[in-house]
Write an enzyme that holds these catalytic residues in place. Sequence first.
Site, short mmCIF file in Angstrom:
data_model
loop_
_atom_site.label_atom_id
_atom_site.label_comp_id
_atom_site.label_asym_id
_atom_site.label_seq_id
_atom_site.Cartn_x
_atom_site.Cartn_y
_atom_site.Cartn_z
CE LYS A 39 -0.27 -0.02 5.41
NZ LYS A 39 -1.76 0.22 6.19
NE ARG A 137 -6.45 1.05 11.08
CZ ARG A 137 -5.41 0.57 10.49
NH1 ARG A 137 -4.63 1.85 11.02
NH2 ARG A 137 -4.88 -0.40 10.85
CG HIS A 166 -3.48 -3.70 12.40
ND1 HIS A 166 -2.40 -3.94 11.21
CD2 HIS A 166 -2.32 -2.59 13.13
CE1 HIS A 166 -1.31 -2.84 11.42
NE2 HIS A 166 -1.47 -2.13 12.09
NE ARG A 226 -1.70 -7.67 8.26
CZ ARG A 226 -2.51 -7.67 8.97
NH1 ARG A 226 -3.14 -9.64 9.59
NH2 ARG A 226 -2.41 -6.56 10.19
CE1 TYR A 270 10.50 32.45 0.63
CE2 TYR A 270 11.19 29.83 0.66
CZ TYR A 270 11.01 30.89 0.15
OH TYR A 270 10.64 30.88 -1.42
CB CYS A 317 12.54 26.00 0.34
SG CYS A 317 13.91 27.19 0.53
CG ASP A 319 10.12 23.75 -5.71
OD1 ASP A 319 9.69 22.34 -5.63
OD2 ASP A 319 9.87 24.78 -5.15
#
Length: 379
Positions: A39, A137, A166, A226, A270, A317, A319
């Site tokens: 997943k 859950r 689980h 699992r 920044y 930042c 990028d």
Amino acid sequence: MSDLASQRPTRIRVDLDALAENLRGIRRHTGKPVMGIVKANAYGHGLVPVARHLEAQGIDQLGVAFVEEGIALRRAGVRAPILVMGGVYGKQLQDFVTHDLEITVSSVDKLRLAEAAAEAAGRQAVVHLKIDTGMERVGVHSYSCQGLIDAAFASRGCVVKGVYSHLACADDPAHPMTAQQTARFAEACAHVERACARSGAPMPIRHLANSGGVLHFPDTWLDMVRPGIALYGALPDPASNDPIGLKPVLALTSRVVYFKVVRAGATVSYGATWTAGTDTRVITIPIGYGDGWPRALSSKGEVLVRGLRKPIVGRVCMDQFMVDLGPEGTAYNEDEVVLIGAQDGESIRVEAVAERAGTIPYEILTGLNERIPRGYVGG
């Protein structure tokens, strides 16, 4: 991978041989069939290439979170059994049956929806019953599961292939909750055994052990294990042990794209949150939080440059981010920079990155998004 993507200096390298070795190690350690969890883009490693390689290694079963992931694998030609472990949304159930995906059934209402989808398709649905032993859950509570179990084994439209739960705390080998959950699951499985005896159906596959269970709790191994993050060579928690000798599968590297001398008293990035205490040499690396590299590593993270650990300075930042080489540090444009992985005898593991970012390895790996090209070696 497009030609443009292949030129990007930032990239992920996935070692398929290490993946296969981890699978073999888990099999040796547990002696059980393995459901490989793929997943969330195979924990950032690439859903389709990883699933194909696991299938080539004879994986017994694959596990995904959403039906869309299962459909993507079927369309890519993956034929191994696939269990969708997430909660069932009724309108999608026809897709489960059409694409031969196994369904998590957690209530009588969900069972009826699966039966209706199976009837519409003219075939039986394959289901795994989900028992909630403490996660709260998805799943029917272990203390009230008998009604679902009886209905499932009486169903003509569904075949019960598995029953599972689980573990919430198995990452910590000392946590007492795992023993409690294991005992609750055993009580639920006793109901299943009685239902099998009445119906003449075979006992379904019992699966409980996630990565923490695989590493720490043999009582949870049952009929199938699992592994998720352990399959990719990372430990789920700082408290975890590694009796297998897992090998990291993913490396994340980039290249220097700018070099400058920053004068004493100047600030970087920044918010002007980091100030150079002396004249120093700073390089710029072309990856940022827009790629999934955590902003929480601002002035906290480290990278490897020429085999030496160097600190990230200033805010990460979108990028890019900056690294302080120190007054005497050396690097040239296009030198390799390792964010996760090894270089010249030094290494940075994803667990260490997660600790500095104040999070868990799962979030670091799954956060690395599709802006970063992935290359595969081995296999």
